[in-house]
Design a protein around this motif. Structure first.
Motif, PDB file in Angstrom:
ATOM      1  N   ARG A 234       0.849  -1.197   0.000  1.00 20.49           N
ATOM      2  CA  ARG A 234       0.000   0.000   0.000  1.00 20.49           C
ATOM      3  C   ARG A 234       0.882   1.244   0.000  1.00 20.49           C
ATOM      4  N   SER A 235       0.354   2.293  -0.528  1.00 18.82           N
ATOM      5  CA  SER A 235       1.121   3.530  -0.625  1.00 18.82           C
ATOM      6  C   SER A 235       0.352   4.639   0.054  1.00 18.82           C
ATOM      7  N   GLY A 236       0.917   5.810   0.096  1.00 21.98           N
ATOM      8  CA  GLY A 236       0.224   6.920   0.726  1.00 21.98           C
ATOM      9  C   GLY A 236       1.042   8.194   0.658  1.00 21.98           C
ATOM     10  N   ARG A 237       0.358   9.309   0.872  1.00 24.76           N
ATOM     11  CA  ARG A 237       1.015  10.613   0.912  1.00 24.76           C
ATOM     12  C   ARG A 237       0.977  11.142   2.343  1.00 24.76           C
ATOM     13  N   GLY A 238       1.931  11.978   2.661  1.00 21.71           N
ATOM     14  CA  GLY A 238       1.968  12.567   3.990  1.00 21.71           C
ATOM     15  C   GLY A 238       2.477  11.586   5.037  1.00 21.71           C
ATOM     16  N   GLY A 239       2.334  11.976   6.315  1.00 24.02           N
ATOM     17  CA  GLY A 239       2.740  11.123   7.416  1.00 24.02           C
ATOM     18  C   GLY A 239       4.226  11.133   7.697  1.00 24.02           C
ATOM     19  N   PHE A 240       4.959  12.074   7.111  1.00 22.28           N
ATOM     20  CA  PHE A 240       6.416  12.079   7.276  1.00 22.28           C
ATOM     21  C   PHE A 240       6.790  12.674   8.624  1.00 22.28           C
ATOM     22  N   ASP A 241       7.512  11.888   9.428  1.00 21.33           N
ATOM     23  CA  ASP A 241       7.978  12.312  10.748  1.00 21.33           C
ATOM     24  C   ASP A 241       9.387  11.770  10.937  1.00 21.33           C
ATOM     25  N   THR A 242      10.381  12.628  10.748  1.00 28.05           N
ATOM     26  CA  THR A 242      11.772  12.173  10.777  1.00 28.05           C
ATOM     27  C   THR A 242      12.122  11.479  12.089  1.00 28.05           C
ATOM     28  N   GLU A 243      11.679  12.047  13.204  1.00 25.61           N
ATOM     29  CA  GLU A 243      12.027  11.496  14.515  1.00 25.61           C
ATOM     30  C   GLU A 243      11.499  10.073  14.678  1.00 25.61           C
ATOM     31  N   LYS A 244      10.246   9.855  14.297  1.00 27.57           N
ATOM     32  CA  LYS A 244       9.664   8.523  14.454  1.00 27.57           C
ATOM     33  C   LYS A 244      10.241   7.523  13.447  1.00 27.57           C
ATOM     34  N   ILE A 245      10.595   8.019  12.275  1.00 26.20           N
ATOM     35  CA  ILE A 245      11.223   7.128  11.292  1.00 26.20           C
ATOM     36  C   ILE A 245      12.578   6.659  11.804  1.00 26.20           C
ATOM     37  N   LEU A 246      13.374   7.587  12.338  1.00 28.02           N
ATOM     38  CA  LEU A 246      14.678   7.214  12.900  1.00 28.02           C
ATOM     39  C   LEU A 246      14.523   6.278  14.095  1.00 28.02           C
ATOM     40  N   GLN A 247      13.482   6.493  14.874  1.00 25.36           N
ATOM     41  CA  GLN A 247      13.226   5.598  16.006  1.00 25.36           C
ATOM     42  C   GLN A 247      12.913   4.188  15.523  1.00 25.36           C
ATOM     43  N   PHE A 248      12.100   4.080  14.468  1.00 29.57           N
ATOM     44  CA  PHE A 248      11.774   2.779  13.887  1.00 29.57           C
ATOM     45  C   PHE A 248      13.043   2.088  13.392  1.00 29.57           C
ATOM     46  N   LEU A 249      13.879   2.819  12.681  1.00 34.19           N
ATOM     47  CA  LEU A 249      15.104   2.237  12.137  1.00 34.19           C
ATOM     48  C   LEU A 249      16.018   1.733  13.257  1.00 34.19           C
ATOM     49  N   GLN A 250      16.051   2.466  14.360  1.00 33.76           N
ATOM     50  CA  GLN A 250      16.913   2.060  15.473  1.00 33.76           C
ATOM     51  C   GLN A 250      16.345   0.839  16.183  1.00 33.76           C
ATOM     52  N   GLU A 251      15.042   0.834  16.437  1.00 34.91           N
ATOM     53  CA  GLU A 251      14.441  -0.263  17.183  1.00 34.91           C
ATOM     54  C   GLU A 251      14.564  -1.595  16.450  1.00 34.91           C
ATOM     55  N   ARG A 252      14.504  -1.558  15.130  1.00 30.82           N
ATOM     56  CA  ARG A 252      14.581  -2.795  14.348  1.00 30.82           C
ATOM     57  C   ARG A 252      15.959  -3.015  13.724  1.00 30.82           C
ATOM     58  N   ASP A 253      16.896  -2.210  14.142  1.00 30.58           N
ATOM     59  CA  ASP A 253      18.284  -2.355  13.703  1.00 30.58           C
ATOM     60  C   ASP A 253      18.373  -2.374  12.178  1.00 30.58           C
ATOM     61  N   ILE A 254      17.683  -1.422  11.532  1.00 27.44           N
ATOM     62  CA  ILE A 254      17.684  -1.316  10.078  1.00 27.44           C
ATOM     63  C   ILE A 254      18.989  -0.669   9.621  1.00 27.44           C
ATOM     64  N   SER A 255      19.660  -1.292   8.667  1.00 29.24           N
ATOM     65  CA  SER A 255      20.897  -0.723   8.138  1.00 29.24           C
ATOM     66  C   SER A 255      20.764  -0.289   6.684  1.00 29.24           C
TER      67      SER A 255
END
Length: 545
Positions: A234-255
């Motif tokens: 699924r796709s979508g527009r909007g919803g961009f939140d840098t802080e929460k995106i970085l938090q997601f990447l850290q919590e799941r150890d995304i590289s």
């Protein structure tokens, strides 16, 4: 016998030999070229004395590199025996893997396919693709170039520890599922990564909202998704939140983060990249060009564009049938996608050969007068009793004005140009006392939700594999595309600086439209100031001496 485009290339080993040997080999190559029918030319503009290469950012410059050897790939690729499943957590993935492993050990030939291959060639930073491939007498002996995309011999990441994430943003486009599938296949089957997350609903999928939970992608899950249009994430527009995106990447150890979208999405992806660098996070952020309007600069075309052109042609054929089958006169207006660029409308019109008038954002619409489209359509209908008009959704701002409303993606809402053109045609024929049935077809969303055709499917595979190759090497803040028919890595700031691009209203594509339709062509003035080279330089079609 000289054959092929690479047979006359001096190899690196030759350059290390003595001068006499090099000169002899060069002389032999020149003789072969002349015998083959090529003529030596020495004009200044044909000789590139200096190349300006687009600079890529690399994680290798900021973080210790694993420097893993990109060697022979030997993996089991499970063949799905049951319908694919979307895994919600690591426990389910581990259970499925254990099940697959036990099945393979009991009867490997029945449940898995063994993959083993070596790369025949590795690329490096010195392999480039010239941007200014077409040389004219007005050009200086310079050229711009992008780093060539493809596998690298040394990897920044240890693939076994890589967790990746894929997100699709913006509107739909044919080939989205193909890109998701090939990213997943490349990550698992070529490099053997640990885990691939699918982010659902665009950037909202990073926010932890209900119904937007991310899923774990597997080869089994994505095996058949390329046969369907749209995006399985699924796709979508909007919803961009840098802080929460970085938090997601850290919590799941995304590289590695793969972001599929247009120029707005790429600007957002670069903000993620910048924040990763600011916080010293060893994460590769990769963009993959997606735009139904084909308006991202530098690249030959975006994936899905040709598939949408095919779908648009079906609407044009319908419009022609509707117009031909009414009496005494019939005109059908077809509105196609194209917010700021008329590529889709122009290509669909050329491909069909059935359009009498094409209206695009780059060329102002003149309605009245002997050089107006209304008088032109009146004459065309008098000749053959029907006509078809194709109009891009972003055309006619000089008539209807620019909307002040903005959508969730930050784009201005477009004026109803299709309905307006239909009404103007109706009024014109009524005022002339001529009976004419005017119909309106709006297939806008239909042309972007179809599956990718063969050409786009192959292109999606190339883009996805090159994206993974670049991320594994440690490049970041870049996008993948095709320039002069070769895969390249483009720094995101350079890509978005001149995007969205527009059609040249004095270029060959528009001239082909005029030769097809015979419609009047209003004066669009000068595109840029020819006395100021820098005004024209971003639009590399006009690289002025």
């Amino acid at each position: 016998m000289l054959s092929g485009k690479n047979k006359y290339t001096l190899q690196a080993s030759s350059l290390q030999e003595d001068t006499v040997s090099r000169d002899e080999e060069l002389a032999e190559i020149e003789q072969q070229l002349e015998r083959a029918g090529f003529q030596a030319r020495c004009e200044e503009h044909l000789i590139v004395k200096k190349v300006y290469k687009a600079k890529l950012e690399s994680l290798r410059d900021r973080f210790p590199s694993m420097d893993t050897l990109n060697s022979r790939v030997e993996l089991f690729k499970p063949i799905p025996m049951q319908p694919p499943k979307a895994f919600q957590n690591q426990t389910e993935v581990d259970a499925a893997r254990n099940s697959n492993h036990s099945s393979v050990s009991s009867n490997p030939n029945s449940f898995s396919q063994f993959i083993a291959f070596d790369y025949n060639e590795y690329f490096n930073d010195d392999d480039v693709v010239y941007l200014d491939a077409v040389r004219t007498s007005r050009m200086v002996s310079l050229s711009r170039a992008f780093v060539r995309a493809g596998p690298r011999e040394r990897l920044h990441f240890n693939p076994a520890t890589v967790n990746a994430a894929i997100v699709t943003c913006g509107g739909l486009c044919p080939g989205l599922n193909n890109v998701i599938r090939e990213l997943t296949h490349s990550l698992y089957s070529v490099y053997g990564v640990n885990q691939v997350w699918g982010i659902r609903g665009g950037f909202r999928g990073f926010l932890g909202l209900a119904d937007f939970e991310p899923i774990i992608l597997t080869n089994e899950l994505v095996e058949d998704i390329h046969h369907e249009g749209g995006t399985v994430l699924r796709s979508g527009r909007g919803g961009f939140d840098t802080e929460k995106i970085l938090q997601f990447l850290q919590e799941r150890d995304i590289s590695q983060l793969y972001v599929i979208g247009g120029d707005g999405t790429h600007r957002a992806a670069f903000k993620i990249h910048q924040e990763c660098m600011q916080q010293s996070r060893n994460i590769a952020v990769v963009g993959i060009c997606k735009t139904i309007d084909n308006d991202l600069d530098y690249i030959d075309r975006s994936f899905g564009f040709l598939s949408s052109v095919e779908a648009a042609q079906a609407s044009i054929r319908t419009a022609k049938t509707e117009s031909m089958c009414v009496s005494p006169r019939g005109i059908t207006v077809v509105k196609l996608m194209g917010r700021s660029a008329g590529y889709l409308t122009a290509y669909a019109a050329l491909g069909s050969g059935d359009v009498d008038c094409v209206l695009i954002p780059e060329v102002p619409i003149v309605l009245e007068g002997k050089d107006g489209i209304l008088h032109f359509l009146e004459k065309r209908v008098a000749e053959k009793k029907y006509a078809v008009v194709a109009v891009a959704e972003g055309a006619g701002e000089e008539i209807l004005g620019t909307s002040s409303e903005i959508d969730k993606g930050g784009n201005k809402k477009l004026q109803p140009i299709g309905e307006y053109i239909k009404k103007q045609i109706q009024d014109h024929f009524e005022n002339k006392g001529l009976e004419c049935t005017v119909r309106y077809i709006d297939p806008s969303y239909m042309v972007r939700s179809v599956p990718a055709n063969a050409a786009d499917s192959v292109y999606c595979t190339e883009l996805a594999q090159n994206a993974v190759h670049g991320a594994m090497y440690g490049y970041t803040g870049f996008s993948v595309g095709q320039v002069n028919s070769h895969g390249v890595y483009i720094p995101i700031p350079l890509l978005v600086a001149t995007s969205p691009r527009t059609m040249d209203p004095k270029g060959l594509l528009w001239e082909r439209i005029l030769s097809l339709t015979g419609q009047p062509n209003p004066d669009v003035g000068e595109l840029c100031n020819p006395e100021n080279e820098m005004d024209c330089f971003p639009h590399f079609e006009r690289f002025i001496h």
